[in-house]
Write a protein that holds these residues in place. Structure first.
Motif, PDB file in Angstrom:
ATOM      1  N   SER A  74       0.818  -1.215   0.000  1.00 56.19           N
ATOM      2  CA  SER A  74       0.000   0.000   0.000  1.00 56.19           C
ATOM      3  C   SER A  74       0.850   1.263   0.000  1.00 56.19           C
ATOM      4  O   SER A  74       0.444   2.293  -0.539  1.00 56.19           O
ATOM      5  N   SER A  75       2.032   1.191   0.597  1.00 60.65           N
ATOM      6  CA  SER A  75       2.906   2.362   0.633  1.00 60.65           C
ATOM      7  C   SER A  75       3.346   2.793  -0.760  1.00 60.65           C
ATOM      8  O   SER A  75       3.693   3.962  -0.974  1.00 60.65           O
ATOM      9  N   ASN A  76       3.339   1.865  -1.713  1.00 62.24           N
ATOM     10  CA  ASN A  76       3.670   2.235  -3.089  1.00 62.24           C
ATOM     11  C   ASN A  76       2.645   3.226  -3.632  1.00 62.24           C
ATOM     12  O   ASN A  76       2.986   4.184  -4.335  1.00 62.24           O
ATOM     13  N   TYR A  77       1.379   2.965  -3.283  1.00 64.79           N
ATOM     14  CA  TYR A  77       0.294   3.853  -3.714  1.00 64.79           C
ATOM     15  C   TYR A  77       0.271   5.133  -2.885  1.00 64.79           C
ATOM     16  O   TYR A  77       0.088   6.227  -3.433  1.00 64.79           O
ATOM     17  N   GLU A  78       0.453   5.017  -1.588  1.00 68.42           N
ATOM     18  CA  GLU A  78       0.312   6.159  -0.690  1.00 68.42           C
ATOM     19  C   GLU A  78       1.522   7.084  -0.696  1.00 68.42           C
ATOM     20  O   GLU A  78       1.382   8.302  -0.504  1.00 68.42           O
TER      21      GLU A  78
END
Length: 272
Positions: free
Chosen positions: A113-117
């Motif tokens: 998710s950190s890739n998106y966020e």
């Protein structure tokens, strides 16, 4: 009257010549046109995973802080690197299409998710691009995983932006060297099918879980329709004679600053 017409014609002719010269000069000095590489490109592929603060320093091969990730990206830009995707690299290798000067490919594994966020907005703001290799069997997973994964909806948003290209890291991240033929087929083909179905795109790059592979897996990946395959290695960059079934990546550790990242790339480039 005739002399006046000749005079006006001369003025117009000079103006046209000056305009054409200026346009030609702009074309020659425009970096997007003139500064290209048509052969003998040395292309580093950088590997990231998760972006977060306050991680165990022993896990710096997997994690990097948001602040340091941005520093890495700014250092690449300031050093004159231009991010490309695997489609551009394939067109260069197979069709002879030129690449921008000092090309580099940014990759992420797993689809956290950190890739998106974190990564996605940073890359978009800096006008850079990256490839994310996802685990299709863990899309949107938040429970029973070490770190949450982004959803198909978020993957579509990133893919449609042109900033991120989504490719396969398998379905459930097994060691492909320890699986039956049937399981290897399933991991390769199911992940490719789900990406193409959910994102309306072609999936033609496969990143091996743990960076581990053998000849059988490589042949099966090629037969499944993957044009390129990547592993880790942490040594060297990709040249014109590098096999498209064995593209090398360099881990961008979360404990090195931007200057050290550029030096790492330089050392691996000059050594080949």
């Amino acid at each position: 009257m005739f002399k006046l017409s000749k005079f006006l014609f001369g003025i117009i002719l000079i103006a046209v010549l000056v305009f054409n010269f200026a346009a030609a000069d702009t074309t020659l000095t425009d970096g997007s046109i003139a500064d290209t590489v048509e052969h003998d490109a040395k292309v580093p592929i950088l590997l990231y995973h998760n972006i977060m603060d306050d991680f165990d320093p022993k896990q710096s091969s997997v994690h990097i802080s948001p602040k340091l990730f941005e520093e890495h990206m700014l250092s690449l830009k300031n050093a004159g690197f231009h991010t490309i995707d695997f489609n551009q690299y394939y067109d260069y290798r197979i069709n002879g299409q030129p690449l921008p000067e000092k090309p580099v490919i940014i990759t992420f594994d797993d689809g956290y998710s950190s890739n998106y966020e974190q990564a996605f907005p940073t890359l978009k703001r800096l006008d850079m691009k990256a490839t994310i290799f996802i685990l299709t069997g863990r899309m949107g997973a938040a429970d029973d995983v070490t770190y949450p994964h982004f959803t198909w909806k978020q993957a579509r948003e990133m893919q449609e932006s042109g900033v991120i290209d989504i490719q396969s890291h398998s379905d459930l991240h097994p060691n492909m060297m320890q699986q039956s033929v049937g399981r290897v087929q399933l991991e390769l083909r199911r992940s490719k099918y789900l990406i193409e179905k959910n994102l309306n795109k072609t999936c033609d790059v496969f990143a091996y879980p743990y960076g581990l592979y053998n000849n059988q897996a490589q042949e099966m990946a090629e037969k499944a329709g993957y044009k390129m395959q990547v592993f880790v290695g942490d040594k060297g960059v990709n040249e014109d004679d590098t096999s498209l079934r064995q593209l090398k990546r360099l881990t961008a550790f979360g404990n090195i600053n931007g200057e050290q990242l550029i030096e790492m790339i330089k050392q691996n480039t000059e050594g080949h």
